[in-house]
Scaffold this active site. Sequence first.
Site, PDB file in Angstrom:
ATOM      1  N   CYS A   1       0.840  -1.203   0.000  1.00 34.00           N
ATOM      2  CA  CYS A   1       0.000   0.000   0.000  1.00 34.00           C
ATOM      3  C   CYS A   1       0.879   1.259   0.000  1.00 34.00           C
ATOM      4  O   CYS A   1       1.462   1.603   1.028  1.00 34.00           O
ATOM      5  CB  CYS A   1      -0.904  -0.027   1.241  1.00 34.00           C
ATOM      6  SG  CYS A   1      -1.945   1.418   1.419  1.00 34.00           S
TER       7      CYS A   1
ATOM      8  N   CYS B   1      -0.449   4.100   2.216  1.00 36.27           N
ATOM      9  CA  CYS B   1      -0.208   3.882   3.650  1.00 36.27           C
ATOM     10  C   CYS B   1       1.258   4.132   4.001  1.00 36.27           C
ATOM     11  O   CYS B   1       1.565   4.728   5.027  1.00 36.27           O
ATOM     12  CB  CYS B   1      -0.524   2.441   4.039  1.00 36.27           C
ATOM     13  SG  CYS B   1      -2.082   1.835   3.405  1.00 36.27           S
ATOM     14  N   ASP B   2       2.160   3.637   3.179  1.00 32.67           N
ATOM     15  CA  ASP B   2       3.561   3.539   3.608  1.00 32.67           C
ATOM     16  C   ASP B   2       4.536   4.421   2.833  1.00 32.67           C
ATOM     17  O   ASP B   2       5.703   4.516   3.221  1.00 32.67           O
ATOM     18  CB  ASP B   2       4.021   2.072   3.491  1.00 32.67           C
ATOM     19  CG  ASP B   2       3.219   1.166   4.422  1.00 32.67           C
ATOM     20  OD1 ASP B   2       2.772   1.657   5.473  1.00 32.67           O
ATOM     21  OD2 ASP B   2       3.024  -0.012   4.097  1.00 32.67           O
TER      22      ASP B   2
HETATM   23  C1  LIG Z   1       0.510  -4.790   4.966  1.00 36.32           C
HETATM   24  C2  LIG Z   1      -0.647  -3.804   4.886  1.00 36.32           C
HETATM   25  C3  LIG Z   1      -0.516  -2.555   5.468  1.00 36.32           C
HETATM   26  C4  LIG Z   1      -1.573  -1.660   5.418  1.00 36.32           C
HETATM   27  N1  LIG Z   1      -1.402  -0.431   6.013  1.00 36.32           N
HETATM   28  C5  LIG Z   1      -2.424   0.432   6.024  1.00 36.32           C
HETATM   29  C6  LIG Z   1      -2.303   1.703   6.652  1.00 36.32           C
HETATM   30  O1  LIG Z   1      -1.239   2.050   7.187  1.00 36.32           O
HETATM   31  N2  LIG Z   1      -3.378   2.539   6.615  1.00 36.32           N
HETATM   32  C7  LIG Z   1      -4.552   2.218   5.990  1.00 36.32           C
HETATM   33  O2  LIG Z   1      -5.488   2.999   6.026  1.00 36.32           O
HETATM   34  N3  LIG Z   1      -4.693   1.016   5.386  1.00 36.32           N
HETATM   35  C8  LIG Z   1      -3.661   0.128   5.383  1.00 36.32           C
HETATM   36  N4  LIG Z   1      -3.805  -1.067   4.733  1.00 36.32           N
HETATM   37  C9  LIG Z   1      -5.085  -1.375   4.086  1.00 36.32           C
HETATM   38  C10 LIG Z   1      -6.104  -1.793   5.164  1.00 36.32           C
HETATM   39  O3  LIG Z   1      -5.520  -2.751   6.015  1.00 36.32           O
HETATM   40  C11 LIG Z   1      -7.349  -2.353   4.514  1.00 36.32           C
HETATM   41  O4  LIG Z   1      -7.915  -1.376   3.666  1.00 36.32           O
HETATM   42  C12 LIG Z   1      -8.414  -2.750   5.557  1.00 36.32           C
HETATM   43  O5  LIG Z   1      -7.878  -3.679   6.475  1.00 36.32           O
HETATM   44  C13 LIG Z   1      -9.628  -3.364   4.884  1.00 36.32           C
HETATM   45  O6  LIG Z   1     -10.533  -3.683   5.909  1.00 36.32           O
HETATM   46  P1  LIG Z   1     -11.730  -4.729   5.724  1.00 36.32           P
HETATM   47  O7  LIG Z   1     -12.362  -4.826   7.060  1.00 36.32           O
HETATM   48  O8  LIG Z   1     -12.561  -4.352   4.571  1.00 36.32           O
HETATM   49  O9  LIG Z   1     -11.068  -6.117   5.316  1.00 36.32           O
HETATM   50  P2  LIG Z   1      -9.833  -6.954   5.842  1.00 36.32           P
HETATM   51  O10 LIG Z   1      -8.904  -6.133   6.645  1.00 36.32           O
HETATM   52  O11 LIG Z   1      -9.317  -7.637   4.617  1.00 36.32           O
HETATM   53  O12 LIG Z   1     -10.509  -8.019   6.826  1.00 36.32           O
HETATM   54  C14 LIG Z   1     -11.256  -9.090   6.341  1.00 36.32           C
HETATM   55  C15 LIG Z   1     -11.742  -9.932   7.503  1.00 36.32           C
HETATM   56  O13 LIG Z   1     -12.653 -10.918   7.020  1.00 36.32           O
HETATM   57  C16 LIG Z   1     -12.363 -12.160   7.631  1.00 36.32           C
HETATM   58  N5  LIG Z   1     -12.891 -13.236   6.776  1.00 36.32           N
HETATM   59  C17 LIG Z   1     -12.519 -13.618   5.532  1.00 36.32           C
HETATM   60  N6  LIG Z   1     -13.249 -14.683   5.136  1.00 36.32           N
HETATM   61  C18 LIG Z   1     -14.126 -14.961   6.150  1.00 36.32           C
HETATM   62  C19 LIG Z   1     -15.129 -15.956   6.356  1.00 36.32           C
HETATM   63  N7  LIG Z   1     -15.380 -16.897   5.449  1.00 36.32           N
HETATM   64  N8  LIG Z   1     -15.828 -15.948   7.536  1.00 36.32           N
HETATM   65  C20 LIG Z   1     -15.593 -15.003   8.470  1.00 36.32           C
HETATM   66  N9  LIG Z   1     -14.641 -14.034   8.326  1.00 36.32           N
HETATM   67  C21 LIG Z   1     -13.915 -14.025   7.189  1.00 36.32           C
HETATM   68  C22 LIG Z   1     -10.844 -12.151   7.766  1.00 36.32           C
HETATM   69  O14 LIG Z   1     -10.400 -13.100   8.734  1.00 36.32           O
HETATM   70  C23 LIG Z   1     -10.649 -10.706   8.236  1.00 36.32           C
HETATM   71  O15 LIG Z   1     -10.874 -10.619   9.628  1.00 36.32           O
HETATM   72  C24 LIG Z   1      -2.766  -2.000   4.759  1.00 36.32           C
HETATM   73  C25 LIG Z   1      -2.891  -3.250   4.165  1.00 36.32           C
HETATM   74  C26 LIG Z   1      -1.852  -4.158   4.217  1.00 36.32           C
HETATM   75  C27 LIG Z   1      -1.990  -5.521   3.573  1.00 36.32           C
END
Ligand SMILES: Cc1cc2nc3c(=O)[nH]c(=O)nc-3n(C[C@H](O)[C@H](O)[C@H](O)COP(=O)(O)OP(=O)(O)OC[C@H]3O[C@@H](n4cnc5c(N)ncnc54)[C@H](O)[C@@H]3O)c2cc1C
Length: 328
Positions: free
Chosen positions: A154, A157-158
């Site tokens: 990202c 983010c970084d």
């Molecule tokens: C390395 C990294 C660093 C990042 N740094 C930043 C940052 O500094 N700032 C920022 O704003 N964003 C950052 N991001 C982006 C940010 O993390 C994501 O945009 C955000 O986490 C998305 O949130 P979400 O809840 O939509 O999904 P996700 O974070 O993808 O969470 C998905 C969830 O669904 C669950 N899940 C999946 N399948 C199932 C199932 N069948 N049953 C039940 N649960 C399930 C998973 O276990 C997980 O808990 C970063 C991303 C990465 C990879």
Amino acid sequence: MDFNLINFSTGNVKQPESDQTPQHVKVLILGSGPAGLAAALYAARAELHPIVLTGTEFGGQVSLTYTVENYPGFPDGIGGSQLIELFQKQAEKFGAVIEFDRATGVDLTKRPFVIQTDNRTISADSLIITTGATPRYLDIPGERELTGRGVSYCATCDGWFFKEKDVVVVGGGDSALEEGLFLTRYAKSVTIIHRRDSLRAGAILQNRAMNHPKIRFIWNTVVTEVVGEDAVKTIKIKNVITNEVSDHKTDGVFIFIGHSPNTQLFEGKLEMSQDRYLIVDHLMKTSVPGVFAAGEVGDSHFKQVITSAGMGAAAAISANHFLEQEEI
Ligand SMILES: Cc1cc2nc3c(=O)[nH]c(=O)nc-3n(C[C@H](O)[C@H](O)[C@H](O)COP(=O)(O)OP(=O)(O)OC[C@H]3O[C@@H](n4cnc5c(N)ncnc54)[C@H](O)[C@@H]3O)c2cc1C
């Protein structure tokens, strides 16, 4: 995968007992990333007694990151897993129940919806899907170990951490070039490494990247290892035509080889875009009344903690309105 064998980092979340009796809830939330936990907070404060199933990755993608500096309210930044722990505490304070379990099947053809998990069956009057997306990994030595310490998925983010540093971008599509161009705001140099001799990205982006003074390309090359202890120092690269292996010094490795939304469970059950993101309207409604989706599972564009959490809150507000209208 045997879900029960997974070693989770927090001991505070409930482990459900194996049970065949279906439990009924008003709101079931799939996913414990920023979108799921924000939805849980809002649904709990509306006294809907939500249950959150964590999936295999408690906290979602952000829990992989060392420091989050762009989530408002934390001027000195905060660790990704620390931020998630605060989200969890706040949702639980208002009665959300968070359980280590994973949905393995859904029946959305009638209400209440029926959700099969690794441990049991749950019926739900409304469903909020926040199963997120998974960045595609290179799956090479050093990649996971140095994620958050120089390896990133990202640039928004970084990028800021790489002021006046040399970074590489891996990939050849639109997002690799867009993020590479974004990184030129900070980095001293951006080297784009692509496994082919031509790019998949659109012509305008290609022109911009090719003519940018800070960007250079290494063609026909793959990264085979990321090397460093506390931070990235070098990468090993291999020319796929000559098989020549060499070291390339760099401070950061940004990997943009695609994202896969976690939507396999909903194939044929909910409308999806061509690239398999769930389609939601501005109220976070999916194609099935009573089923809402939030965060990266329906968003291939913003991909941030704050936008995902915002959508999670919106989905819970919409679920509440839906239940009121249905007089449930
Ligand atoms: C390395 C990294 C660093 C990042 N740094 C930043 C940052 O500094 N700032 C920022 O704003 N964003 C950052 N991001 C982006 C940010 O993390 C994501 O945009 C955000 O986490 C998305 O949130 P979400 O809840 O939509 O999904 P996700 O974070 O993808 O969470 C998905 C969830 O669904 C669950 N899940 C999946 N399948 C199932 C199932 N069948 N049953 C039940 N649960 C399930 C998973 O276990 C997980 O808990 C970063 C991303 C990465 C990879």
